[in-house]
Design a protein around this motif. Structure first.
Motif, PDB file in Angstrom:
ATOM      1  N   LEU A  53     -68.371 -75.823 -16.648  1.00  0.00           N
ATOM      2  CA  LEU A  53     -68.360 -76.323 -17.727  1.00  0.00           C
ATOM      3  C   LEU A  53     -69.207 -77.624 -18.059  1.00  0.00           C
ATOM      4  O   LEU A  53     -69.059 -78.307 -19.053  1.00  0.00           O
ATOM      5  N   LYS A  54     -70.040 -78.131 -16.942  1.00  0.00           N
ATOM      6  CA  LYS A  54     -70.944 -79.041 -16.798  1.00  0.00           C
ATOM      7  C   LYS A  54     -70.108 -80.361 -17.254  1.00  0.00           C
ATOM      8  O   LYS A  54     -70.761 -81.370 -17.965  1.00  0.00           O
ATOM      9  N   ILE A  55     -68.940 -80.678 -16.708  1.00  0.00           N
ATOM     10  CA  ILE A  55     -68.038 -81.864 -17.071  1.00  0.00           C
ATOM     11  C   ILE A  55     -68.832 -82.953 -16.430  1.00  0.00           C
ATOM     12  O   ILE A  55     -68.424 -84.127 -16.913  1.00  0.00           O
ATOM     13  N   SER A  56     -69.379 -82.850 -15.230  1.00  0.00           N
ATOM     14  CA  SER A  56     -70.140 -83.894 -14.526  1.00  0.00           C
ATOM     15  C   SER A  56     -71.359 -83.715 -14.137  1.00  0.00           C
ATOM     16  O   SER A  56     -71.783 -82.527 -14.016  1.00  0.00           O
ATOM     17  N   GLU A  57     -72.177 -84.308 -13.605  1.00  0.00           N
ATOM     18  CA  GLU A  57     -73.544 -84.200 -13.111  1.00  0.00           C
ATOM     19  C   GLU A  57     -73.556 -83.807 -11.789  1.00  0.00           C
ATOM     20  O   GLU A  57     -74.623 -83.392 -11.223  1.00  0.00           O
ATOM     21  N   ALA A  58     -72.231 -83.416 -11.194  1.00  0.00           N
ATOM     22  CA  ALA A  58     -72.306 -83.123  -9.668  1.00  0.00           C
ATOM     23  C   ALA A  58     -72.574 -81.771  -9.304  1.00  0.00           C
ATOM     24  O   ALA A  58     -72.407 -81.035 -10.335  1.00  0.00           O
ATOM     25  N   ASP A  59     -73.013 -81.326  -8.267  1.00  0.00           N
ATOM     26  CA  ASP A  59     -73.527 -79.858  -8.051  1.00  0.00           C
ATOM     27  C   ASP A  59     -71.986 -79.218  -7.426  1.00  0.00           C
ATOM     28  O   ASP A  59     -71.036 -79.966  -7.657  1.00  0.00           O
ATOM     29  N   LEU A  60     -72.300 -78.101  -7.416  1.00  0.00           N
ATOM     30  CA  LEU A  60     -71.085 -77.177  -6.987  1.00  0.00           C
ATOM     31  C   LEU A  60     -70.099 -77.630  -6.023  1.00  0.00           C
ATOM     32  O   LEU A  60     -68.931 -77.800  -6.146  1.00  0.00           O
ATOM     33  N   LEU A  61     -70.986 -78.068  -4.793  1.00  0.00           N
ATOM     34  CA  LEU A  61     -70.244 -78.364  -3.632  1.00  0.00           C
ATOM     35  C   LEU A  61     -69.437 -79.541  -3.867  1.00  0.00           C
ATOM     36  O   LEU A  61     -68.188 -79.746  -3.415  1.00  0.00           O
ATOM     37  N   THR A  62     -70.047 -80.405  -4.414  1.00  0.00           N
ATOM     38  CA  THR A  62     -69.249 -81.856  -4.765  1.00  0.00           C
ATOM     39  C   THR A  62     -68.166 -81.530  -5.807  1.00  0.00           C
ATOM     40  O   THR A  62     -67.183 -82.065  -5.426  1.00  0.00           O
ATOM     41  N   SER A  63     -68.390 -80.936  -6.515  1.00  0.00           N
ATOM     42  CA  SER A  63     -67.203 -80.697  -7.662  1.00  0.00           C
ATOM     43  C   SER A  63     -65.936 -79.967  -6.866  1.00  0.00           C
ATOM     44  O   SER A  63     -65.080 -80.261  -6.989  1.00  0.00           O
ATOM     45  N   ILE A  64     -66.535 -78.803  -6.154  1.00  0.00           N
ATOM     46  CA  ILE A  64     -65.111 -78.177  -5.311  1.00  0.00           C
ATOM     47  C   ILE A  64     -64.632 -79.243  -4.349  1.00  0.00           C
ATOM     48  O   ILE A  64     -63.125 -79.197  -4.306  1.00  0.00           O
ATOM     49  N   MET A  65     -65.544 -80.118  -3.822  1.00  0.00           N
ATOM     50  CA  MET A  65     -64.680 -80.909  -2.637  1.00  0.00           C
ATOM     51  C   MET A  65     -63.950 -82.193  -3.307  1.00  0.00           C
ATOM     52  O   MET A  65     -62.713 -82.281  -2.739  1.00  0.00           O
ATOM     53  N   TYR A  66     -64.163 -82.663  -4.537  1.00  0.00           N
ATOM     54  CA  TYR A  66     -63.556 -83.657  -5.387  1.00  0.00           C
ATOM     55  C   TYR A  66     -61.991 -82.739  -5.483  1.00  0.00           C
ATOM     56  O   TYR A  66     -61.096 -83.628  -5.403  1.00  0.00           O
ATOM     57  N   CYS A  67     -62.234 -81.792  -6.143  1.00  0.00           N
ATOM     58  CA  CYS A  67     -61.076 -81.002  -6.496  1.00  0.00           C
ATOM     59  C   CYS A  67     -60.268 -80.789  -5.508  1.00  0.00           C
ATOM     60  O   CYS A  67     -58.876 -80.833  -5.500  1.00  0.00           O
ATOM     61  N   ILE A  68     -60.704 -80.195  -4.474  1.00  0.00           N
ATOM     62  CA  ILE A  68     -59.927 -80.055  -3.056  1.00  0.00           C
ATOM     63  C   ILE A  68     -59.153 -81.220  -2.405  1.00  0.00           C
ATOM     64  O   ILE A  68     -58.020 -81.066  -2.036  1.00  0.00           O
ATOM     65  N   ILE A  69     -59.994 -82.229  -2.418  1.00  0.00           N
ATOM     66  CA  ILE A  69     -59.390 -83.272  -2.129  1.00  0.00           C
ATOM     67  C   ILE A  69     -58.224 -83.867  -2.999  1.00  0.00           C
ATOM     68  O   ILE A  69     -57.039 -84.230  -2.610  1.00  0.00           O
ATOM     69  N   GLY A  70     -58.372 -83.549  -4.229  1.00  0.00           N
ATOM     70  CA  GLY A  70     -57.268 -83.978  -5.271  1.00  0.00           C
ATOM     71  C   GLY A  70     -56.048 -82.978  -4.884  1.00  0.00           C
ATOM     72  O   GLY A  70     -54.877 -83.746  -4.902  1.00  0.00           O
TER      73      GLY A  70
END
Length: 86
Positions: A53-70
């Motif tokens: 959805l292009k919610i942030s400027e982060a790449d795929l791996l960074t987006s996944i890592m942020y969400c997994i940490i949460g």
């Protein structure tokens, strides 16, 4: 401190994970020992959705890592609240 969309993303994922974990334990959808795996799957899916959805400027791996940490933090918080009550 600057709050970024990635931080908000992690918090929202944590809230969704907390709700799913609570529902899983209440209605016995899955065994308790598999809830951490459920949390990882929710985190991965949330990261992919946020990336697509292009919610942030982060790449795929960074987006996944942020969400997994949460999601994993949410599971730990739930277990911590239950430990204190016992």
């Amino acid at each position: 401190m600057v709050i970024t969309i990635e931080m908000i993303m992690a918090v929202v994922t944590g809230i969704v994970t907390y709700i799913f974990g609570w529902l899983s334990k209440k209605f016995n959808w899955i065994e308790s020992k598999y809830i951490p795996a459920q949390n990882i799957v929710i985190g991965m899916l949330a990261g992919i959705i946020c990336y697509m959805l292009k919610i942030s400027e982060a790449d795929l791996l960074t987006s996944i890592m942020y969400c997994i940490i949460g999601s994993m933090a949410s599971g730990g918080t739930y277990d911590l609240t239950k430990t204190n009550k016992e």
